[in-house]
Design a protein around this motif. Structure first.
Motif, PDB file in Angstrom:
ATOM      1  N   SER A  15       0.854  -1.177   0.000  1.00 18.10           N
ATOM      2  CA  SER A  15       0.000   0.000   0.000  1.00 18.10           C
ATOM      3  C   SER A  15       0.896   1.235   0.000  1.00 18.10           C
ATOM      4  CB  SER A  15      -0.898   0.026   1.244  1.00 18.10           C
ATOM      5  OG  SER A  15      -1.862  -1.003   1.187  1.00 18.10           O
ATOM      6  N   VAL A  16       0.680   2.126  -0.954  1.00 17.97           N
ATOM      7  CA  VAL A  16       1.533   3.314  -1.091  1.00 17.97           C
ATOM      8  C   VAL A  16       0.924   4.438  -0.255  1.00 17.97           C
ATOM      9  CG1 VAL A  16       2.602   4.949  -2.665  1.00 17.97           C
ATOM     10  CG2 VAL A  16       2.243   2.567  -3.389  1.00 17.97           C
ATOM     11  N   LEU A  17       1.532   4.713   0.883  1.00 17.85           N
ATOM     12  CA  LEU A  17       0.914   5.619   1.850  1.00 17.85           C
ATOM     13  C   LEU A  17       0.731   7.045   1.336  1.00 17.85           C
ATOM     14  CD1 LEU A  17       2.352   4.472   5.294  1.00 17.85           C
ATOM     15  CD2 LEU A  17       0.324   3.698   4.058  1.00 17.85           C
ATOM     16  N   PRO A  18       1.685   7.647   0.610  1.00 19.01           N
ATOM     17  CA  PRO A  18       1.451   9.037   0.170  1.00 19.01           C
ATOM     18  C   PRO A  18       0.241   9.214  -0.741  1.00 19.01           C
ATOM     19  CG  PRO A  18       3.796   8.531   0.084  1.00 19.01           C
ATOM     20  CD  PRO A  18       3.080   7.237   0.351  1.00 19.01           C
ATOM     21  N   TRP A  19      -0.285   8.133  -1.319  1.00 20.38           N
ATOM     22  CA  TRP A  19      -1.461   8.249  -2.187  1.00 20.38           C
ATOM     23  C   TRP A  19      -2.768   8.051  -1.418  1.00 20.38           C
ATOM     24  CZ3 TRP A  19       0.721   4.144  -6.094  1.00 20.38           C
ATOM     25  CH2 TRP A  19       1.886   4.663  -6.699  1.00 20.38           C
ATOM     26  N   ASN A  20      -2.688   7.815  -0.122  1.00 18.11           N
ATOM     27  CA  ASN A  20      -3.873   7.452   0.647  1.00 18.11           C
ATOM     28  C   ASN A  20      -3.985   8.286   1.910  1.00 18.11           C
ATOM     29  OD1 ASN A  20      -4.988   4.727  -0.602  1.00 18.11           O
ATOM     30  ND2 ASN A  20      -2.752   4.590  -0.638  1.00 18.11           N
ATOM     31  N   ASP A  21      -5.224   8.520   2.353  1.00 19.78           N
ATOM     32  CA  ASP A  21      -5.435   9.166   3.639  1.00 19.78           C
ATOM     33  C   ASP A  21      -5.096   8.171   4.749  1.00 19.78           C
ATOM     34  OD1 ASP A  21      -7.452   9.606   6.080  1.00 19.78           O
ATOM     35  OD2 ASP A  21      -7.009  11.534   5.141  1.00 19.78           O
ATOM     36  N   PRO A  22      -4.232   8.540   5.702  1.00 22.32           N
ATOM     37  CA  PRO A  22      -3.800   7.594   6.730  1.00 22.32           C
ATOM     38  C   PRO A  22      -4.945   7.006   7.552  1.00 22.32           C
ATOM     39  CG  PRO A  22      -2.345   9.491   6.687  1.00 22.32           C
ATOM     40  CD  PRO A  22      -3.496   9.818   5.783  1.00 22.32           C
ATOM     41  N   GLU A  67       1.080  12.203  -9.977  1.00 19.88           N
ATOM     42  CA  GLU A  67       0.368  13.276 -10.644  1.00 19.88           C
ATOM     43  C   GLU A  67      -1.137  13.023 -10.651  1.00 19.88           C
ATOM     44  OE1 GLU A  67       2.156  13.621 -14.473  1.00 19.88           O
ATOM     45  OE2 GLU A  67       3.908  14.722 -13.720  1.00 19.88           O
ATOM     46  N   GLY A  68      -1.542  11.778 -10.825  1.00 21.86           N
ATOM     47  CA  GLY A  68      -2.950  11.459 -10.827  1.00 21.86           C
ATOM     48  C   GLY A  68      -3.633  11.733  -9.504  1.00 21.86           C
ATOM     49  N   PHE A  69      -2.889  11.579  -8.420  1.00 18.60           N
ATOM     50  CA  PHE A  69      -3.430  11.861  -7.087  1.00 18.60           C
ATOM     51  C   PHE A  69      -3.095  13.264  -6.597  1.00 18.60           C
ATOM     52  CE2 PHE A  69      -3.573   7.141  -6.720  1.00 18.60           C
ATOM     53  CZ  PHE A  69      -4.921   7.042  -6.426  1.00 18.60           C
ATOM     54  N   ARG A  70      -2.450  14.049  -7.470  1.00 18.27           N
ATOM     55  CA  ARG A  70      -2.126  15.435  -7.149  1.00 18.27           C
ATOM     56  C   ARG A  70      -1.225  15.531  -5.908  1.00 18.27           C
ATOM     57  NH1 ARG A  70      -6.887  14.104  -7.409  1.00 18.27           N
ATOM     58  NH2 ARG A  70      -7.327  14.559  -5.217  1.00 18.27           N
ATOM     59  N   VAL A  71      -0.286  14.597  -5.806  1.00 21.32           N
ATOM     60  CA  VAL A  71       0.660  14.569  -4.697  1.00 21.32           C
ATOM     61  C   VAL A  71       2.040  14.910  -5.229  1.00 21.32           C
ATOM     62  CG1 VAL A  71       1.759  13.146  -2.925  1.00 21.32           C
ATOM     63  CG2 VAL A  71      -0.675  12.848  -3.427  1.00 21.32           C
ATOM     64  N   GLY A  90       6.172   4.863  -2.861  1.00 24.98           N
ATOM     65  CA  GLY A  90       5.816   5.069  -4.250  1.00 24.98           C
ATOM     66  C   GLY A  90       6.926   5.655  -5.098  1.00 24.98           C
ATOM     67  N   LEU A  91       6.789   5.423  -6.413  1.00 28.18           N
ATOM     68  CA  LEU A  91       7.805   5.901  -7.351  1.00 28.18           C
ATOM     69  C   LEU A  91       7.220   6.347  -8.682  1.00 28.18           C
ATOM     70  CD1 LEU A  91      10.778   6.283  -8.121  1.00 28.18           C
ATOM     71  CD2 LEU A  91      10.887   3.837  -8.665  1.00 28.18           C
ATOM     72  N   GLY A  92       6.053   5.823  -9.059  1.00 28.05           N
ATOM     73  CA  GLY A  92       5.501   6.125 -10.373  1.00 28.05           C
ATOM     74  C   GLY A  92       5.015   7.568 -10.486  1.00 28.05           C
TER      75      GLY A  92
END
Length: 389
Positions: free
Chosen positions: A77-84, A116-120, A109-111
């Motif tokens: 699970s890629v934490l920066p793309w998700n609400d903790p 960009e898709g998650f605006r992070v 994460g690395l992609g």
């Protein structure tokens, strides 16, 4: 030895309908328990045909309802793309639905396409990963999410249903760069090794991680988990065909998805390590680097695959191995034959191999934990997983 199955749901070039890919690989998930696998894992990816796995806890919850013994893991699970908070809630609920069978794999994460898709902002990922990991792992122990960090601020909320059982010993992070490995040691969690660099380099970095872990936590770390793409065939000639076509295709898709040839990584905070990869690719070419990645995986007859996997396990003092049977545009008949040989001729030998424990946890997780008592322990300064010293 703990031996798991990993499914990635890849559809390179949209060569098939997405529904066909899911029909095919969910069949492996449903067969895994009877085949003797200990766990099923799936990575998190979004937006492309690289891996079509956008909601891993949802998939694992589906599988939990159709199995009784399999453990259920994220790779990762890629934490920066998700609400903790949602991450903690998802795994607490999965634990209740499965009777404590979930295994938490996390990463930063690395992609670029996914960030960009998650605006992070990619340059924030290391700091987000640190803060999110502290918040999530502490919340899973105490039942409370509360954090006041540089980038993440969370007012106090309770996780309901409350955590079913401790995640100590069943939380793992994928870490590749030396900085990430040190970070994971300081956070007090285990390592998942996904083959992307020479094994002697991995050995050295794991030893540094173990030394740092012991220094901080005053105990040995969980043994690492190794994730491998595996190609098994009745003859060496057929196995070599898997290597030349499907392992190579998957490796090439990895280079392209992660943009390992992008020299711009040198300018992104937290990704400076990958600038070295881009220089390597510039020297040897994308095909050459993809071939290097493919050669880190395992292929051969069942006996050859078993011997190679166990060699890697011994080199890294691993506690478990995860095997991916379908990848790189592999046709269903070849993937089915691969899965069958892995299940019938490789899996029994791996499971019999004694590594001194099963990922540090038992199948009987016991009754739901007393999260109020766990919170008291944290208040008293007990060493908590995910807390920086």
């Amino acid at each position: 030895m703990h031996t798991g199955l990993s499914l990635i749901f890849q559809n390179l070039g949209r060569s098939r309908a997405d529904a066909e890919v899911y029909r095919h690989e969910t069949r492996y998930a449903l067969e895994a328990e009877a085949a003797g696998f200990d766990s099923v894992w799936t990575p998190e990816h979004h937006f492309t045909d690289y891996d079509m796995t956008p909601n891993v806890p949802q998939f694992l919850s589906w599988l939990a309802g159709q199995t009784s013994r399999l453990r259920l893991g994220t790779m990762v699970s890629v934490l920066p793309w998700n609400d903790p908070v949602r991450v903690a809630e998802s795994f607490t609920l999965l634990d209740h639905l499965s009777g404590g069978r979930s295994l938490l794999g996390i990463g930063r994460g690395l992609g670029r396409v996914e960030f960009e898709g998650f605006r992070v902002e990619m340059g924030h990922s290391r700091r987000l990963f640190t803060e999110y990991t502290e918040a999530v792992t502490t919340g899973l122990e105490t039942g409370v999410m509360e954090y006041d960090g540089e980038l993440y601020r969370q007012p106090r909320v309770e996780i309901r249903p409350e955590p079913y059982a401790s995640f100590r010993g069943r939380t793992f992070a994928s870490a590749i760069s030396p900085e990430s490995i040190d970070l994971v040691a300081r956070l007090g969690i285990g390592i998942m090794v996904i083959a992307q660099k020479p094994w002697h380099t991995v050995e050295r970095e794991l030893e540094n991680y173990r030394r740092r872990f012991v220094e901080i936590n005053k105990t040995e770390p969980p043994k690492p988990i190794i994730a491998l793409f595996v190609g098994t065939a009745p003859t060496e000639e057929k196995a070599q065909h898997i290597r030349e076509h499907y392992l190579q295709n998957y490796a090439l898709s990895t280079v392209k998805h992660y943009e390992f040839d992008n020299v711009g990584f040198a300018d992104i905070e937290g990704y400076e390590y990958y600038a070295g990869l881009s220089r390597n690719i510039a020297k040897h070419g994308i095909d050459g680097f993809s071939s290097f990645l493919a050669d880190l995986q395992v292929w051969g007859t069942p006996d050859q695959v078993t011997a190679q996997v166990l060699e890697y396990v011994d080199r890294l003092n691993a506690g478990g191995v995860l095997m991916v049977p379908a990848y790189g545009g592999m046709p269903e008949d070849i993937a089915d034959a691969n899965f069958s040989l892995l299940s019938k001729e490789v899996l029994p030998a791996l499971k019999e191999y004694d590594v001194g424990g099963d990922l540090g946890v038992t199948y009987d997780m016991g009754p739901p934990r007393d999260t109020a008592a766990a919170a008291d322990e944290e208040d008293e300064g007990a060493p908590g997983i995910g807390l920086l010293p």
